[in-house]
Enzyme design. Structure first.
Site, PDB file in Angstrom:
ATOM      1  N   ASN A  42      53.436  42.193  24.538  1.00 40.97           N
ATOM      2  CA  ASN A  42      52.899  42.142  25.890  1.00 40.97           C
ATOM      3  C   ASN A  42      52.861  43.561  26.445  1.00 40.97           C
ATOM      4  OD1 ASN A  42      52.263  40.659  28.548  1.00 40.97           O
ATOM      5  ND2 ASN A  42      53.938  42.026  29.121  1.00 40.97           N
TER       6      ASN A  42
ATOM      7  N   TYR B  64      45.587  42.558  37.733  1.00 42.22           N
ATOM      8  CA  TYR B  64      46.183  42.528  39.075  1.00 42.22           C
ATOM      9  C   TYR B  64      45.278  43.196  40.114  1.00 42.22           C
ATOM     10  CZ  TYR B  64      50.367  40.584  37.007  1.00 42.22           C
ATOM     11  OH  TYR B  64      51.247  39.746  36.366  1.00 42.22           O
TER      12      TYR B  64
ATOM     13  N   GLU C  56      47.616  36.889  32.788  1.00 38.14           N
ATOM     14  CA  GLU C  56      48.440  37.082  33.995  1.00 38.14           C
ATOM     15  C   GLU C  56      47.527  37.466  35.133  1.00 38.14           C
ATOM     16  OE1 GLU C  56      51.696  39.906  33.834  1.00 38.14           O
ATOM     17  OE2 GLU C  56      52.414  39.105  31.918  1.00 38.14           O
TER      18      GLU C  56
ATOM     19  N   TRP D  55      50.405  34.306  36.927  1.00 43.46           N
ATOM     20  CA  TRP D  55      51.724  34.934  36.895  1.00 43.46           C
ATOM     21  C   TRP D  55      52.353  34.720  38.252  1.00 43.46           C
ATOM     22  CZ3 TRP D  55      54.508  36.329  32.926  1.00 43.46           C
ATOM     23  CH2 TRP D  55      55.702  37.033  33.166  1.00 43.46           C
TER      24      TRP D  55
ATOM     25  N   LYS E   6      56.143  36.367  42.445  1.00 43.47           N
ATOM     26  CA  LYS E   6      54.783  35.906  42.144  1.00 43.47           C
ATOM     27  C   LYS E   6      54.738  34.434  41.729  1.00 43.47           C
ATOM     28  CE  LYS E   6      52.961  40.474  41.055  1.00 43.47           C
ATOM     29  NZ  LYS E   6      54.207  41.229  40.829  1.00 43.47           N
TER      30      LYS E   6
END
Ligand code: GCB
Length: 607
Positions: free
Chosen positions: A395, A462, A498, A543, A563
């Site tokens: 990851n 994000y 995510e 996420w 989150k």
């Protein structure tokens, strides 16, 4: 490695309970004989992280000693006895009656040592387990890296944000097998042609000429003889009109292998997985991954196996309409995997290579060895789970100075592409298991060529949080643009592995500001809408499923990553209702979730 089981030929003693514990910060326990007795023990629960059980141990990651005494049943005489630890983070050694049985490096995966020659009958046995979790430069994952600054700087000094819990995290068991025993079983299934096939490979530890394999379920039963040659045998069972395993119908057959005095039973699912074009096929049909990145994390138990929580989480996963998750960022417990098989969840199974540091050739050589060991161990443990549909070998691998990397100024003497670093991880995984796709989860701004060899492009994004915070419309536009470019370049299925926003439960705002429940809900709704327009996107993993303990840092309020769409105590935030509405919308959800359908108009928070 077969999970220990109690059956007519094997015995099992679960050593869960209250053990004695002593921290050993000076690491002098060995010379003081802590493996036999502890001078000032205090009680501790096994399984469980020590950090959560005592306030003074919260930040403690050094050496710790666990000790307990156990009597063995006389009926175990003459059998082979193993001591198995489901996982201990990070390094562990086991002792029986003052003798070292063995040691293991790496968290989140099981290890077992034969202790037949070390145990006593008609007397107490002293079992001691040492565990330490120092954060060091070359461990996987790494910590205490000099000059590690910026976003993720925190205390303890990890390269990742979840808390580096230490201790014995899963079951400790003693189990027996006969002198000659079934060491391993590998099951693969296919559904080509009219009938399904179940291929079974069996490995014995000794000489035995014959054995049997039986498959049963749903009114079907077939049995065949197997013949061992040098400890190995194969069987191919044909299953007419097989009931295939899927999230809608997670049907499990029962496979029983017997050889000599030993027998082992395994629940198996018949199913196929394949990446074809821009789709991920389960039993030849495209599937859409609806779910989360998660963590094994809870108040008081830390990363320790927590069975009521496990059951509750699956109830919530079903309630919210999820059908999958990733074991971010390490393999989860055996019990989790068995539950996923039984409840029909699609698992992306990940090794502990989170924030895999890409720095010098010397460090990378050490990390490569550990990653390969982790790959070996997790495939050995998880290969027979129908729920596991893809392996993840890392990851967010990253150059140590993330900021410099993003601006092209990174100074790294190691090129993971030229040196085949990722190729080695992916090819080893495929060599050990040619039946499942492999991925490597990418971070925003990561060099794209690092993901070139993956079967599915898993991307963590994000926009709207770490970038373009507070500007959701621009964030959604950036996401859309980026997804199109990624597909254009790779022509592979994309899973957004995510996306999420920290959210303080109970904080509201109109207009919705960052950290509010409304912002998280809008953020997630917007991402789902963008993804729904892309037929090459094969799924969305939010996420995170629940808030979790992080290291102390200026971006982690109360030391928590917020989150989660559920709080740490599993209360739904507004976003959980948005997901539920989206994922259980009539016509979208698997039949199994029909009873959970949201009544139109009733759930007006998302209209
Ligand atoms: C990530 C990481 C995850 C973090 C998350 C976050 O990209 O993969 O481990 O928790 O971001 O919330 O910052």
């Amino acid at each position: 490695m077969l999970f220990p089981q109690q059956n007519s030929s094997r015995n099992l003693l679960d050593l869960s309970g209250i053990w004695d514990f002593q921290a050993d910060p000076e690491e002098t326990g060995l010379q003081h004989g802590y493996y036999s007795s502890l001078p000032q023990p205090r009680p501790i629960a096994v399984p469980g992280s020590w950090n959560e059980q005592y306030a003074d141990l919260f930040q403690y990651l050094g050496m710790g000693w666990y000790l307990r005494k156990v009597h063995l049943p006389a009926s175990w005489h003459g059998q082979r006895i193993f001591l198995r630890v489901g996982s201990a983070n990070y390094w562990a050694a086991a002792w029986v009656n003052g003798e070292k049985a063995g040691e293991h490096t790496g968290g989140h995966l099981p290890f077992a040592f034969e202790v037949t020659g070390l145990v006593k009958f008609n007397a107490e046995n002293v079992i001691a387990i040492q565990v330490e979790n120092h954060l060091t430069l070359t461990r996987v994952p790494s910590g205490n890296i000099d000059g590690m600054g910026g976003f993720f700087s925190g205390y303890p000094s990890t390269t990742f944000d979840f808390y580096p819990y230490a201790g014995i995290h899963r079951l400790v068991t003693l189990y027996t097998v006969s002198q000659t025993f079934i060491e391993d079983i590998t099951v693969t299934t296919d559904n080509g042609g009219a009938n399904a096939h179940v291929q079974v490979s069996v490995r014995l530890n000794g000489e035995q000429v014959r054995g049997r394999v039986r498959l049963a379920g749903s009114g079907f039963a077939a049995e065949t003889e197997i013949r061992f040659k040098e400890g190995k045998a194969q069987a191919d069972l044909e299953v007419p009109s097989a009931r295939l395993w899927s999230p809608e119908n997670p049907f499990l057959y029962e496979l029983t292998v017997s050889a000599g005095e030993d027998t082992y039973t395994l629940p198996i699912g018949i199913r196929t997985v394949e990446v074809r074009g821009s789709q991920f096929l389960l039993n030849e049909k495209p599937v859409y991954f609806k779910g989360f990145g998660r963590h094994e994390d809870f108040y008081a138990s830390g990363k320790g196996l927590n069975l009521p929580l496990l059951v509750k989480d699956y109830d919530l996963l079903r309630w919210v309409g999820a059908n999958s998750y990733r074991t971010s960022h390490y393999p989860y417990s055996d019990e989790e995997m068995a539950m996923a098989d039984r409840q029909g969840f699609l698992i992306i199974d990940e090794i502990p290579a989170v924030s895999l540091q890409v720095d010098t050739p010397e460090n990378m050589a050490v990390r490569l060895e550990m990653c390969l060991q982790q790959i070996e161990e997790f495939i050995a443990r998880d290969k027979n789970h129908p729920s596991v549909v893809m392996w993840s070998v890392a990851n967010e691998p990253r150059l140590p100075d993330l900021k410099a990397a993003l601006t092209g100024k990174a100074d790294s003497s190691f090129d993971p592409v030229k040196t085949d670093f990722f190729h080695k991880l992916i090819s080893r995984t495929k060599e050990l298991d040619p039946t499942r796709p492999v991925t490597l989860v990418g971070q925003m701004g990561m060099p794209l060529e690092w993901q070139a060899e993956t079967d599915v492009l898993c991307v963590n994004r994000y926009w709207g949080w770490y970038e373009l915070g507070g500007q959701l419309e621009q964030a959604f536009a950036s996401l859309e643009q980026e997804l199109d470019l990624l597909y254009e370049r790779f022509k592979k299925p994309i899973l957004v592995s995510e996306f999420g926003a920290d959210t303080v439960a109970g904080l509201h705002g109109q207009p919705a500001g960052m950290w509010s429940e409304e912002y998280q809900a809008d953020f997630i709704r917007g991402y789902l809408d963008v993804a729904a327009r892309k037929d090459f996107v094969i799924g969305m993993h939010v996420w995170n499923f629940a808030d979790f303990q992080a290291v102390q840092s200026i971006i982690r309020v109360g030391g928590m990553n917020l989150k989660g769409v559920f709080t740490r105590t599993r209360t739904p935030k507004l976003a959980a209702h948005v997901l539920r509405e989206h994922w259980t919308r009539p016509g979208r959800q698997p039949a199994e979730f029909n009873h959970l359908e949201v009544e139109q108009g009733k759930n007006n928070i998302v209209s």
